[in-house]
Structure formats: structure tokens, C-alpha cells
Motif scaffolding. Structure first.
Motif, PDB file in Angstrom:
ATOM      1  N   ASN A  94       0.817  -1.215   0.000  1.00  0.00           N
ATOM      2  CA  ASN A  94       0.000   0.000   0.000  1.00  0.00           C
ATOM      3  C   ASN A  94       0.849   1.263   0.000  1.00  0.00           C
ATOM      4  OD1 ASN A  94      -2.625  -1.142   0.006  1.00  0.00           O
ATOM      5  ND2 ASN A  94      -2.369  -1.732   2.158  1.00  0.00           N
ATOM      6  N   ASP A 105      -4.254   3.977   5.293  1.00  0.00           N
ATOM      7  CA  ASP A 105      -4.045   3.517   6.668  1.00  0.00           C
ATOM      8  C   ASP A 105      -4.837   2.229   6.847  1.00  0.00           C
ATOM      9  OD1 ASP A 105      -3.411   3.249   9.290  1.00  0.00           O
ATOM     10  OD2 ASP A 105      -4.826   4.782  10.005  1.00  0.00           O
ATOM     11  N   ARG A 106      -4.164   1.105   6.471  1.00  0.00           N
ATOM     12  CA  ARG A 106      -4.843  -0.175   6.540  1.00  0.00           C
ATOM     13  C   ARG A 106      -4.057  -1.108   7.451  1.00  0.00           C
ATOM     14  NH1 ARG A 106      -6.125  -0.968   0.056  1.00  0.00           N
ATOM     15  NH2 ARG A 106      -7.405   0.944  -0.169  1.00  0.00           N
ATOM     16  N   GLU A 107      -4.761  -2.088   7.947  1.00  0.00           N
ATOM     17  CA  GLU A 107      -4.150  -3.011   8.898  1.00  0.00           C
ATOM     18  C   GLU A 107      -3.049  -3.832   8.243  1.00  0.00           C
ATOM     19  OE1 GLU A 107      -5.471  -6.841  11.683  1.00  0.00           O
ATOM     20  OE2 GLU A 107      -6.979  -5.665  10.612  1.00  0.00           O
ATOM     21  N   ILE A 108      -3.254  -4.215   6.989  1.00  0.00           N
ATOM     22  CA  ILE A 108      -2.266  -4.998   6.251  1.00  0.00           C
ATOM     23  C   ILE A 108      -1.547  -4.068   5.275  1.00  0.00           C
ATOM     24  CG2 ILE A 108      -1.877  -7.004   4.785  1.00  0.00           C
ATOM     25  CD1 ILE A 108      -2.965  -7.607   7.584  1.00  0.00           C
ATOM     26  N   ASN A 109      -0.193  -4.092   5.303  1.00  0.00           N
ATOM     27  CA  ASN A 109       0.573  -3.175   4.466  1.00  0.00           C
ATOM     28  C   ASN A 109       1.052  -3.838   3.167  1.00  0.00           C
ATOM     29  OD1 ASN A 109       1.995  -0.619   4.016  1.00  0.00           O
ATOM     30  ND2 ASN A 109       3.817  -1.923   4.147  1.00  0.00           N
ATOM     31  N   THR A 157       1.992  -8.978   5.645  1.00  0.00           N
ATOM     32  CA  THR A 157       2.782  -8.177   6.589  1.00  0.00           C
ATOM     33  C   THR A 157       1.933  -6.993   7.038  1.00  0.00           C
ATOM     34  OG1 THR A 157       4.828  -8.786   5.448  1.00  0.00           O
ATOM     35  CG2 THR A 157       4.901  -6.873   6.912  1.00  0.00           C
ATOM     36  N   ASN A 158       1.746  -6.884   8.376  1.00  0.00           N
ATOM     37  CA  ASN A 158       0.905  -5.801   8.870  1.00  0.00           C
ATOM     38  C   ASN A 158       1.698  -4.496   8.919  1.00  0.00           C
ATOM     39  OD1 ASN A 158       2.501  -5.909  11.170  1.00  0.00           O
ATOM     40  ND2 ASN A 158       1.032  -7.157  12.326  1.00  0.00           N
ATOM     41  N   LYS A 159       1.043  -3.430   9.325  1.00  0.00           N
ATOM     42  CA  LYS A 159       1.690  -2.114   9.303  1.00  0.00           C
ATOM     43  C   LYS A 159       2.780  -1.996  10.365  1.00  0.00           C
ATOM     44  CE  LYS A 159      -2.080  -0.062  12.044  1.00  0.00           C
ATOM     45  NZ  LYS A 159      -3.103   1.010  12.058  1.00  0.00           N
ATOM     46  N   SER A 160       2.836  -2.974  11.257  1.00  0.00           N
ATOM     47  CA  SER A 160       3.918  -2.979  12.256  1.00  0.00           C
ATOM     48  C   SER A 160       5.140  -3.743  11.749  1.00  0.00           C
ATOM     49  CB  SER A 160       3.416  -3.611  13.562  1.00  0.00           C
ATOM     50  OG  SER A 160       2.327  -2.864  14.093  1.00  0.00           O
ATOM     51  N   TYR A 211      -6.070 -10.580   1.614  1.00  0.00           N
ATOM     52  CA  TYR A 211      -6.787  -9.431   2.177  1.00  0.00           C
ATOM     53  C   TYR A 211      -8.074  -9.233   1.372  1.00  0.00           C
ATOM     54  CZ  TYR A 211      -7.523  -4.761   4.162  1.00  0.00           C
ATOM     55  OH  TYR A 211      -8.039  -3.659   4.828  1.00  0.00           O
ATOM     56  N   TYR A 213     -10.631  -6.454   0.533  1.00  0.00           N
ATOM     57  CA  TYR A 213     -10.954  -5.031   0.601  1.00  0.00           C
ATOM     58  C   TYR A 213     -11.851  -4.700  -0.587  1.00  0.00           C
ATOM     59  CZ  TYR A 213     -10.421   0.036   0.814  1.00  0.00           C
ATOM     60  OH  TYR A 213     -10.679   1.385   0.911  1.00  0.00           O
TER      61      TYR A 213
END
Length: 446
Positions: A94, A105-109, A157-160, A211, A213
């Protein structure tokens, strides 16, 4: 399975039905004169995007290496069936900003999906053969569509920055998909082709990128370059490269050559027949008998001749003036003449009398001698041949009868020989029996 998945399966079955029905009649054999089977290998780039349908659930896609192979069977020049295998990796994230300039701003990057396999069966249609007017093909454009099954395992991979499987147990997901593609094929040799193609895969689900969306299903594409190798005897051509225009042209040339040969044969026969006719009709000495039948080819002009073209015997008998016929014609006389007519036969196509006719003619000669009768001989023919030729034949045959009677002692001055040709038929010339009756010499006793 979803309703539209059932629809997709139906499409695949429709594609399979003609192939399966043909298999029952042994169509999976090398066709006469052509090679139908080929195999191909290719490599290229996989991307989670399609030209028609846009991106998947992430704003930015990345191209990754992919590879594939296929086997193809050509049913017709313009139609074949191809079984494909494709494998590789699909990735995206993203990082691309949205239309308003903000970063999603999504949970999964990001995602990274291992495409274990994509197996499909497609119909391939040749839509154009470049340079076909010159009868030498070297480029083909084609379209393909079909159905298949793909197996994959996505990781996200999440945003963290933590990477995990899409979900527990999701290491072997399977989905139905529809491949739609296009490409160009270049002929390098009678065996090897270069294959450039682009195929879009419309997946019946929304798990390919790990994902969900929006409401659209996932899709991906594969652009590739590879080699295709034709299988079979090197003495045969590839059916896919068969040029209908060239086949039609070659057939036309072959038919033209065959017709030319037939015409030359007919002309040669006509020349031969014309020579034969000229030989039959040529009369060098002008005596009315063609050179072919003329046994005396140098008779003097104006001399009377018999059916063989020889001079008639000169009448040296002193002329006697007969003032009265002492005997009348009796029924026995008429019967004797009738028998002579019935028994009179000639050699085929000639004026020569057959020996079987001599006894009856001897009786007529004796009758003319003993009773002093006069006789008119009328020669007739059927309508086969030219009028000129028929007139000559009828006259010659009447003269032949006269000549024979004279040799038996009959007075030539009392015998008249006339030819009528085909002008006085007594039967229908359309039948063999009628024509037989018309070929005759009539005796008129007086």
C-alpha cells in the motif's frame, strides 16, 4: 461454491464437450499431412493486476518472476486446445498514495503469495496470419480463453512489519479461475516457434492477496516469452501454420495443370482423328472412291469405276436392238430378286460384296441373261457420316453389284447403278435395327 463459480465450471465443461466427443472417434492422432501436437516452455513476469479489471486489494503491485509450460493440440488451422501450467510469486503493498494524496491507513501493508500452480485448459484461436497473401506465414496473432484451478499460499505483513500466514491452515488454498489471453507467434523454422503472450487470470475468490478489501475478486496476469516445439514427423507441416490461401492457390495450379494436360490430350486426339478422316475422304484421282479403299489409285479422269476404284470392264458385246420382251416377269422372278436383296451383304465400311451373297446374285444374272430383263440398282445408306460420304458409299455398292452381274454374263447396258445416300430411308435411323434396314441395295426388275 458460489453461483458464479458454478457458471464458470459450466463454461469449462462446454469447452471440454467437443474435445471429449472427438476423442471417441480417435481424433487424438496425427492428421494426414500435418503435425498437430506441440509443447512449449516460457518465462516472464507475474503481477497482481490485469489490464481489464484493475488492481487487487493493495494500491501498488510489483512484478515478480514466473515460469510456465504447456502442451497444445491443433484441431483446425484456426483452432487448437492448450493445457497450461504456470508458477511463480505475486507481491504488492500500500505504498502508493490514494487519489487525495494520503497514504492508505490499513491493517495490512503488503502481501507475498506463492503461486504453487495454475493449471488450465484453453481454446486457442488464430485470428490473423500475417503476410498470408504472399502464401508464406511467419507471424500469427491469437486469442485464448478457458478455465482452470490454481493453488497458492499467501503471507501478509501488517503495518507494524510482522509477517504471518494469511490465516492458520491457509498454506494450500485452491480457487477456480478463468484465463483470457492474447499473443503473437513467430515461426523460426518448420519445428520451432517464438511465443510472446499475455494472459489475465480472473480468480473466483478474494483470498489471493490475503486481504479482502471491497467487493471485487482477485486477479493477476502473466506476460511471457518462450519457445514452442512442434512434435511429429519432420516431413509434415504444422497445422497451425497451414495457409488456406496457399492451399487454394496450389489446388488451383494443380487443377490448371491437369486441365492443360487433358486439353493437350484432346487436341492430340483431334489431330489424329482429323488425319484419319482426311485419309478416308481423300480422293486423289477423283473417281469417287477414297484413296484408303482405292485399289487402282491412278484411274483416268471420267472413267467409270467399281467399288474398289478400278475401271469397269468395257462392254464389247455387239449391241442388239430388242423390240419386245417375250417373257413377262413372274412371281418366281420377283421371289428370286427378293432373295438376292435379302442375302446381299458387304464388307464392313466397304463396297466389297461378301461371298455368301454370290449364289443369289448368280440367279439374278441368269435371269437377266435368259429373259432379257433390265435391272436398276439403287444404293442406300443410313444417316451416319457426311452426306457426301454416304452418297459415295451408296453409289460404290450399287456399282459393285452391277460389276459382279456383268462378270456373270449379264448385259451391262441393261443394268443401271444409282446411289441415293441417306435420302430415302425406309426405317428410323435412331435405332440400330432401323439403320441396318436403311443400309441396302434395291433391285428394280423391268
Amino acid at each position: 461454491m458460489r453461483k458464479h463459480s458454478i457458471f464458470h465450471v459450466a463454461i469449462v465443461l462446454i469447452l471440454f464437450i467437443p474435445l471429449l466427443s472427438k476423442a471417441q472417434t480417435g481424433i487424438f492422432t496425427d492428421g494426414p499431412g500435418y503435425r498437430r501436437w506441440s509443447v512449449g516452455i516460457n518465462g516472464g513476469m507475474l503481477a497482481p493486476v490485469a489490464v481489464t479489471g484493475g488492481n487487487n486489494d493493495f494500491t501498488k503491485w510489483k512484478a515478480s518472476a514466473g515460469y510456465g509450460a504447456y502442451i497444445k493440440w491443433q484441431l483446425l488451422h484456426a483452432l487448437g486446445f492448450r493445457a497450461d501450467y504456470v508458477s511463480g510469486k505475486l507481491t504488492g503493498n500500500n505504498d502508493r498514495k490514494l487519489g487525495n494524496g494520503s497514504v492508505p491507513d490499513r491493517e495490512i501493508n503488503s502481501f507475498d503469495t506463492r503461486l504453487k500452480y495454475a493449471a488450465s485448459l484453453s481454446a486457442v484461436v488464430n485470428v490473423a496470419t500475417i503476410n498470408w497473401l504472399y502464401r508464406h506465414n511467419f507471424v500469427q496473432a491469437y486469442l485464448s480463453a478457458g478455465g482452470g484451478i490454481t493453488g497458492y499460499s499467501p503471507r501478509i505483513t501488517n503495518k507494524s512489519g510482522v509477517t504471518t500466514d494469511y490465516k492458520p491452515g491457509a498454506n494450500n488454498l485452491k480457487e477456480f479461475f478463468i484465463p483470457v489471453g492474447a499473443g503473437l507467434k513467430f515461426k523460426l523454422s518448420p519445428v520451432v516457434n517464438i511465443d510472446l503472450g499475455y494472459t489475465m487470470y480472473y480468480v473466483d475468490g478474494d483470498q489471493l492477496d490475503g486481504y479482502n478489501y471491497g467487493t471485487n475478486n482477485d486477479k493477476y496476469s502473466y506476460g511471457y516469452a518462450g519457445l514452442e516445439i512442434s512434435l511429429g514427423s519432420s516431413n509434415k507441416f504444422q497445422l497451425a501454420w497451414q495457409n488456406p490461401a496457399k492451399v487454394m492457390y496450389d489446388d488451383m495450379v494443380e487443377q490448371k495443370a491437369r486441365l492443360k494436360q487433358e486439353l493437350e490430350t484432346v487436341n492430340a486426339n483431334n489431330v489424329r482423328l482429323s488425319a484419319d478422316v482426311d485419309k478416308l475422304l481423300r480422293d486423289t484421282d477423283g473417281d469417287g472412291v477414297s484413296d484408303y479403299f482405292d485399289r487402282c489409285p491412278n484411274t483416268a479422269a471420267g472413267e467409270k469405276v467399281d467399288g474398289s476404284g478400278c475401271d469397269l470392264p468395257k462392254d464389247t458385246t455387239p449391241r442388239q436392238l430388242i423390240t419386245k420382251i417375250t417373257n413377262n416377269i413372274t412371281e418366281d422372278d420377283r421371289r428370286l430378286v427378293h432373295e438376292a436383296i435379302e442375302n446381299l451383304e458387304f464388307e464392313f465400311g466397304k463396297a466389297a460384296i461378301k461371298p455368301t451373297s454370290f449364289p443369289s446374285l448368280n440367279g439374278v444374272a441368269k435371269l437377266l441373261i435368259t429373259k432379257g430383263f433390265s435391272l436398276k440398282l439403287g444404293g442406300h445408306t443410313d444417316n451416319v457420316g457426311s452426306a457426301e460420304r454416304n452418297m459415295i458409299v451408296s453409289k460404290n455398292r450399287a456399282e459393285s453389284v452391277k460389276q459382279y452381274l456383268v462378270t456373270q454374263g449379264a448385259n451391262p447396258s441393261r443394268i443401271e447403278a444409282v446411289g441415293y445416300g441417306a435420302d430415302q430411308p425406309i426405317a428410323d435411323n435412331k435405332t440400330d435395327a432401323g439403320r441396318q434396314k436403311n443400309r441396302r441395295v434395291e433391285f428394280t426388275l423391268y
